[in-house]
Design a protein around this motif. Structure first.
Motif, mmCIF file in Angstrom:
data_model
loop_
_atom_site.group_PDB
_atom_site.id
_atom_site.type_symbol
_atom_site.label_atom_id
_atom_site.label_comp_id
_atom_site.label_asym_id
_atom_site.label_seq_id
_atom_site.Cartn_x
_atom_site.Cartn_y
_atom_site.Cartn_z
ATOM 1 N N GLY A 147 0.831 -1.192 0.000
ATOM 2 C CA GLY A 147 0.000 0.000 0.000
ATOM 3 C C GLY A 147 0.866 1.242 0.000
ATOM 4 O O GLY A 147 1.911 1.269 0.653
ATOM 5 N N VAL A 148 0.445 2.250 -0.741
ATOM 6 C CA VAL A 148 1.113 3.546 -0.740
ATOM 7 C C VAL A 148 0.055 4.614 -0.503
ATOM 8 O O VAL A 148 -0.909 4.719 -1.258
ATOM 9 C CB VAL A 148 1.867 3.810 -2.070
ATOM 10 N N GLU A 149 0.243 5.371 0.566
ATOM 11 C CA GLU A 149 -0.661 6.474 0.888
ATOM 12 C C GLU A 149 0.006 7.767 0.428
ATOM 13 O O GLU A 149 1.093 8.107 0.880
ATOM 14 C CB GLU A 149 -0.895 6.520 2.403
ATOM 15 N N GLU A 150 -0.657 8.466 -0.506
ATOM 16 C CA GLU A 150 -0.040 9.699 -1.011
ATOM 17 C C GLU A 150 -0.543 10.921 -0.266
ATOM 18 O O GLU A 150 0.086 11.964 -0.298
ATOM 19 C CB GLU A 150 -0.254 9.845 -2.519
ATOM 20 N N ASN A 151 -1.651 10.786 0.391
ATOM 21 C CA ASN A 151 -2.223 11.863 1.171
ATOM 22 C C ASN A 151 -3.077 11.194 2.236
ATOM 23 O O ASN A 151 -3.590 10.109 2.018
ATOM 24 C CB ASN A 151 -3.064 12.783 0.285
ATOM 25 N N PHE A 152 -3.257 11.827 3.367
ATOM 26 C CA PHE A 152 -3.949 11.186 4.477
ATOM 27 C C PHE A 152 -5.266 10.551 4.017
ATOM 28 O O PHE A 152 -6.133 11.228 3.474
ATOM 29 C CB PHE A 152 -4.214 12.202 5.590
ATOM 30 N N GLY A 153 -5.364 9.256 4.189
ATOM 31 C CA GLY A 153 -6.584 8.524 3.854
ATOM 32 C C GLY A 153 -6.734 8.161 2.390
ATOM 33 O O GLY A 153 -7.752 7.598 1.999
ATOM 34 N N GLN A 154 -5.748 8.450 1.559
ATOM 35 C CA GLN A 154 -5.812 8.126 0.133
ATOM 36 C C GLN A 154 -4.732 7.099 -0.187
ATOM 37 O O GLN A 154 -3.573 7.449 -0.413
ATOM 38 C CB GLN A 154 -5.606 9.395 -0.716
ATOM 39 N N TRP A 155 -5.129 5.823 -0.179
ATOM 40 C CA TRP A 155 -4.207 4.705 -0.392
ATOM 41 C C TRP A 155 -4.422 4.090 -1.765
ATOM 42 O O TRP A 155 -5.539 4.030 -2.265
ATOM 43 C CB TRP A 155 -4.468 3.612 0.654
ATOM 44 N N ALA A 156 -3.337 3.601 -2.329
ATOM 45 C CA ALA A 156 -3.376 2.786 -3.539
ATOM 46 C C ALA A 156 -2.665 1.478 -3.200
ATOM 47 O O ALA A 156 -1.699 1.473 -2.421
ATOM 48 C CB ALA A 156 -2.672 3.478 -4.699
ATOM 49 N N PHE A 157 -3.138 0.374 -3.792
ATOM 50 C CA PHE A 157 -2.582 -0.938 -3.461
ATOM 51 C C PHE A 157 -2.194 -1.708 -4.716
ATOM 52 O O PHE A 157 -2.843 -1.587 -5.757
ATOM 53 C CB PHE A 157 -3.605 -1.766 -2.669
ATOM 54 N N TRP A 158 -1.150 -2.484 -4.584
ATOM 55 C CA TRP A 158 -0.696 -3.441 -5.600
ATOM 56 C C TRP A 158 -0.590 -4.780 -4.903
ATOM 57 O O TRP A 158 -0.141 -4.853 -3.755
ATOM 58 C CB TRP A 158 0.681 -3.021 -6.125
ATOM 59 N N SER A 159 -1.008 -5.832 -5.563
ATOM 60 C CA SER A 159 -0.850 -7.163 -4.970
ATOM 61 C C SER A 159 -0.497 -8.179 -6.040
ATOM 62 O O SER A 159 -0.751 -7.965 -7.228
ATOM 63 C CB SER A 159 -2.121 -7.575 -4.224
ATOM 64 N N ARG A 160 0.094 -9.248 -5.592
ATOM 65 C CA ARG A 160 0.414 -10.374 -6.452
ATOM 66 C C ARG A 160 0.125 -11.657 -5.681
ATOM 67 O O ARG A 160 0.529 -11.807 -4.540
ATOM 68 C CB ARG A 160 1.875 -10.352 -6.892
ATOM 69 N N LYS A 161 -0.587 -12.556 -6.348
ATOM 70 C CA LYS A 161 -0.860 -13.876 -5.779
ATOM 71 C C LYS A 161 0.108 -14.864 -6.399
ATOM 72 O O LYS A 161 0.483 -14.754 -7.558
ATOM 73 C CB LYS A 161 -2.297 -14.289 -6.056
ATOM 74 N N PHE A 162 0.501 -15.833 -5.603
ATOM 75 C CA PHE A 162 1.434 -16.868 -6.043
ATOM 76 C C PHE A 162 0.706 -18.210 -6.080
ATOM 77 O O PHE A 162 -0.171 -18.484 -5.252
ATOM 78 C CB PHE A 162 2.635 -16.960 -5.093
ATOM 79 N N ALA A 163 1.117 -19.039 -7.000
ATOM 80 C CA ALA A 163 0.565 -20.395 -7.076
ATOM 81 C C ALA A 163 0.978 -21.153 -5.821
ATOM 82 O O ALA A 163 2.060 -20.932 -5.268
ATOM 83 C CB ALA A 163 1.074 -21.100 -8.329
ATOM 84 N N ALA A 164 0.132 -22.060 -5.393
ATOM 85 C CA ALA A 164 0.440 -22.875 -4.229
ATOM 86 C C ALA A 164 1.652 -23.749 -4.506
ATOM 87 O O ALA A 164 1.814 -24.258 -5.621
ATOM 88 C CB ALA A 164 -0.772 -23.743 -3.872
ATOM 89 N N PRO A 165 2.558 -23.894 -3.514
ATOM 90 C CA PRO A 165 3.734 -24.744 -3.707
ATOM 91 C C PRO A 165 3.316 -26.173 -4.052
ATOM 92 O O PRO A 165 2.323 -26.678 -3.538
ATOM 93 C CB PRO A 165 4.455 -24.705 -2.380
#
Length: 166
Positions: A147-165
């Motif tokens: 998560g990156v918050e650029e201003n109080f209460g304004q977040w942007a998110f990046w995620s990545r899921k991985f295959a199960a081992p």
């Protein structure tokens, strides 16, 4: 039903102060924001099974790795190297950025040139996440979210899921 575990890290020192500008394009208009800055805040969530020590990931290792990445952005001008409308001319001492008839010149050592199309919070979160994965590896994680918050209460998110081992 399987249990799921997640570790969440954000600290007062996982922040960086940096300048940037982005372009806005709509069907009616295209423009470039004024140069401005933020006190960005960063968080990380990692999800996965418990390891032999009974935790998903070591808090201290996650925090310290994230701190090194964030420190690389602190007190810098963030410039995208892949923006189609903002060409950069880089010399050994300075960076010139242009948008239309506007022109900015920055000392090279005060810039962080990022391989991004824009320096939005969303793309910065992805860039931070990629750096984090390069340094910690995916381990047995099932998901990572930055998560990156650029201003109080304004977040942007990046995620990545991985295959199960296997």
């Amino acid at each position: 039903m399987a249990d799921s575990y997640r570790v969440h890290v954000t600290k007062d020192h996982l922040v960086f102060s940096a300048g940037h500008f982005v372009t806005i394009t709509t069907p009616d208009v295209s423009f470039c924001e004024r140069l401005h800055g933020h006190n960005w805040r960063v968080s990380a969530d990692v999800t996965g099974p418990l390891d032999v020590n009974r935790y998903v990931f070591d808090f201290v290792a996650l925090r310290d790795t994230l701190q090194r990445i964030v420190a690389d952005l602190d007190h810098r001008m963030l410039l995208p190297t892949r923006h189609p409308q903002i060409p950069l001319a880089v010399s050994d001492r300075e960076v010139e950025a242009r948008y239309g008839d506007r022109r900015w010149v920055f000392p090279l050592e005060e810039c962080r040139l990022l391989p991004l199309e824009q320096t939005t919070a969303e793309l910065l979160a992805g860039w931070i996440g990629e750096r984090l994965l390069e340094q910690i590896g995916p381990h047995d994680l099932s998901e990572i979210c930055i998560g990156v918050e650029e201003n109080f209460g304004q977040w942007a998110f990046w995620s990545r899921k991985f295959a199960a081992p296997q």
